[in-house]
Design a protein around this motif. Structure first.
Motif, PDB file in Angstrom:
ATOM      1  N   ARG A   1       0.864  -1.182  -0.141  1.00  0.00           N
ATOM      2  CA  ARG A   1       0.053   0.050  -0.025  1.00  0.00           C
ATOM      3  C   ARG A   1       0.969   1.347   0.155  1.00  0.00           C
ATOM      4  O   ARG A   1       1.447   1.640   0.837  1.00  0.00           O
ATOM      5  N   THR A   2       1.002   1.658  -1.329  1.00  0.00           N
ATOM      6  CA  THR A   2       1.967   2.794  -1.356  1.00  0.00           C
ATOM      7  C   THR A   2       1.306   4.198  -1.096  1.00  0.00           C
ATOM      8  O   THR A   2       2.165   5.202  -0.627  1.00  0.00           O
ATOM      9  N   LEU A   3       0.153   4.420  -0.644  1.00  0.00           N
ATOM     10  CA  LEU A   3      -0.397   5.591  -0.251  1.00  0.00           C
ATOM     11  C   LEU A   3      -1.907   4.972   0.313  1.00  0.00           C
ATOM     12  O   LEU A   3      -2.578   4.293   0.048  1.00  0.00           O
ATOM     13  N   LEU A   4      -1.887   5.501   1.701  1.00  0.00           N
ATOM     14  CA  LEU A   4      -3.029   5.430   2.631  1.00  0.00           C
ATOM     15  C   LEU A   4      -2.923   6.704   3.378  1.00  0.00           C
ATOM     16  O   LEU A   4      -2.446   7.062   4.374  1.00  0.00           O
ATOM     17  N   ALA A   5      -3.968   7.470   2.738  1.00  0.00           N
ATOM     18  CA  ALA A   5      -4.361   8.991   3.261  1.00  0.00           C
ATOM     19  C   ALA A   5      -5.673   9.563   3.168  1.00  0.00           C
ATOM     20  O   ALA A   5      -6.320   8.973   2.052  1.00  0.00           O
ATOM     21  N   PHE A   6      -5.897  10.296   3.983  1.00  0.00           N
ATOM     22  CA  PHE A   6      -7.172  11.165   3.882  1.00  0.00           C
ATOM     23  C   PHE A   6      -6.963  12.550   3.297  1.00  0.00           C
ATOM     24  O   PHE A   6      -5.884  13.159   3.384  1.00  0.00           O
ATOM     25  N   PHE A   7      -7.901  12.710   2.358  1.00  0.00           N
ATOM     26  CA  PHE A   7      -8.024  14.009   1.623  1.00  0.00           C
ATOM     27  C   PHE A   7      -9.171  14.737   1.726  1.00  0.00           C
ATOM     28  O   PHE A   7     -10.377  14.093   1.899  1.00  0.00           O
ATOM     29  N   ARG A   8      -9.052  16.124   1.662  1.00  0.00           N
ATOM     30  CA  ARG A   8     -10.370  17.075   1.927  1.00  0.00           C
ATOM     31  C   ARG A   8     -10.911  17.434   0.404  1.00  0.00           C
ATOM     32  O   ARG A   8      -9.988  17.621  -0.536  1.00  0.00           O
TER      33      ARG A   8
ATOM     34  N   SER B   1      -7.495  17.622  -1.852  1.00  0.00           N
ATOM     35  CA  SER B   1      -6.205  18.079  -1.114  1.00  0.00           C
ATOM     36  C   SER B   1      -5.880  17.321   0.193  1.00  0.00           C
ATOM     37  O   SER B   1      -6.795  16.970   0.894  1.00  0.00           O
ATOM     38  N   PHE B   2      -4.529  16.839   0.073  1.00  0.00           N
ATOM     39  CA  PHE B   2      -4.045  16.145   1.247  1.00  0.00           C
ATOM     40  C   PHE B   2      -4.321  16.776   2.856  1.00  0.00           C
ATOM     41  O   PHE B   2      -4.025  17.595   2.920  1.00  0.00           O
ATOM     42  N   SER B   3      -4.913  15.771   3.463  1.00  0.00           N
ATOM     43  CA  SER B   3      -5.122  16.278   4.842  1.00  0.00           C
ATOM     44  C   SER B   3      -4.260  15.516   6.003  1.00  0.00           C
ATOM     45  O   SER B   3      -3.246  16.037   6.512  1.00  0.00           O
ATOM     46  N   HIS B   4      -4.142  14.070   6.055  1.00  0.00           N
ATOM     47  CA  HIS B   4      -3.322  13.522   6.722  1.00  0.00           C
ATOM     48  C   HIS B   4      -3.039  12.064   6.492  1.00  0.00           C
ATOM     49  O   HIS B   4      -4.062  11.575   5.649  1.00  0.00           O
ATOM     50  N   SER B   5      -2.186  11.348   6.943  1.00  0.00           N
ATOM     51  CA  SER B   5      -1.961   9.924   6.506  1.00  0.00           C
ATOM     52  C   SER B   5      -2.888   9.192   7.363  1.00  0.00           C
ATOM     53  O   SER B   5      -3.100   9.379   8.506  1.00  0.00           O
TER      54      SER B   5
END
Length: 255
Positions: free
Chosen positions: A104-111, A179-183
């Motif tokens: 899993r190369t990206l696991l993140a929350f976005f707005r 837009s990236f919020s946090h991992s």
């Protein structure tokens, strides 16, 4: 707005022989369990439609096989907490999500930033996730100066010129930007998506496709190049990490 928070997962399978088992687990077990949560507004996933998409040469996203996302209902803190609890419960049941060979190369929350609908599809952007699609075209970009002047100018150009041109492409039903919020920092499972990104340092542009993903993807690339060549186009302030068409997964047919 559909929701205040979305989650994205970029996945690469190190063992090609695991695609069948991974798809069966995700489509028939993991995703249905998540969709049943009251706090999950919608969730979907797609498979790489072609290997001709853009990716940073040798970069961490070059081998991306799948992209998944979930939209959360408010209050998002409660919704994400329930989602986390399901992840732990599924581990205790012996049904994932820890699967050998899954990177899993990206696991993140976005707005969510803004949604756009092609006039021909009639529905509001908030409805796009629920509208049947044949795939998506997803672009992940890193902006070193997340709130710099050039970044701001690029966002303005994207909103006013690029996305309207992309939404006019036959086969593109609409778009959303994020837009990236946090991992993701899972409270119990060993999922540590920690990244050094600052808020806003990553941006995702997602185009919903109702045309053939490969053909529409080629048309999207042409429009992107034509728009970038316009005399008024700003100098790109970010680095594209991944850009490719993804196809909707059809259960039992695609594995």
């Amino acid at each position: 707005m559909l929701t205040d928070l979305a989650f994205f997962s970029f996945v690469e399978l190190a063992d090609a022989a695991q695609h069948d088992a991974y798809n069966r687990w995700h489509q028939l077990d993991h995703r249905p369990e998540n969709l049943a949560l009251p706090g999950v507004a919608w969730g979907d996933r797609w498979a790489r439609a072609a290997t001709t998409g853009l990716a940073e040469p040798g970069g961490e996203f070059a081998g991306t096989d799948y992209v998944a996302m979930y939209w959360f209902r408010s209050p998002v803190a409660e919704s994400v907490a329930a989602w986390d609890r399901l992840g732990e419960a599924s581990f205790q049941w012996g049904r994932g999500p820890i699967i050998p060979g899954v990177e899993r190369t990206l696991l993140a929350f976005f707005r969510p930033v803004k949604g756009y609908s092609a006039p021909r599809v009639l529905v509001d952007p908030d409805v796009l996730p629920y509208r049947p699609n044949r795939g998506i075209h997803v672009t992940l970009t890193r902006y070193p100066e997340a709130h710099g002047a050039e970044t701001h100018r690029c966002f303005g150009w994207e909103d006013a010129r690029l996305i309207p041109a992309l939404v006019a492409v036959p086969g593109v039903a609409g778009a959303w930007t994020f837009s990236f919020s946090h991992s993701q920092q899972h409270t119990t499972l060993p999922f540590d998506g920690s990244r050094t990104e600052q808020p806003g340092g990553l941006r995702i542009r997602l185009l919903y496709l109702d045309g053939d993903p490969v053909e529409t993807g080629e048309a999207i690339r042409r429009v992107e190049n034509e728009t970038a060549a316009h005399p008024d186009a700003p100098q790109e302030a970010g680095d594209v990490l991944f850009s490719s068409s993804m196809r909707t997964i059809i259960p039992w047919q695609d594995w």
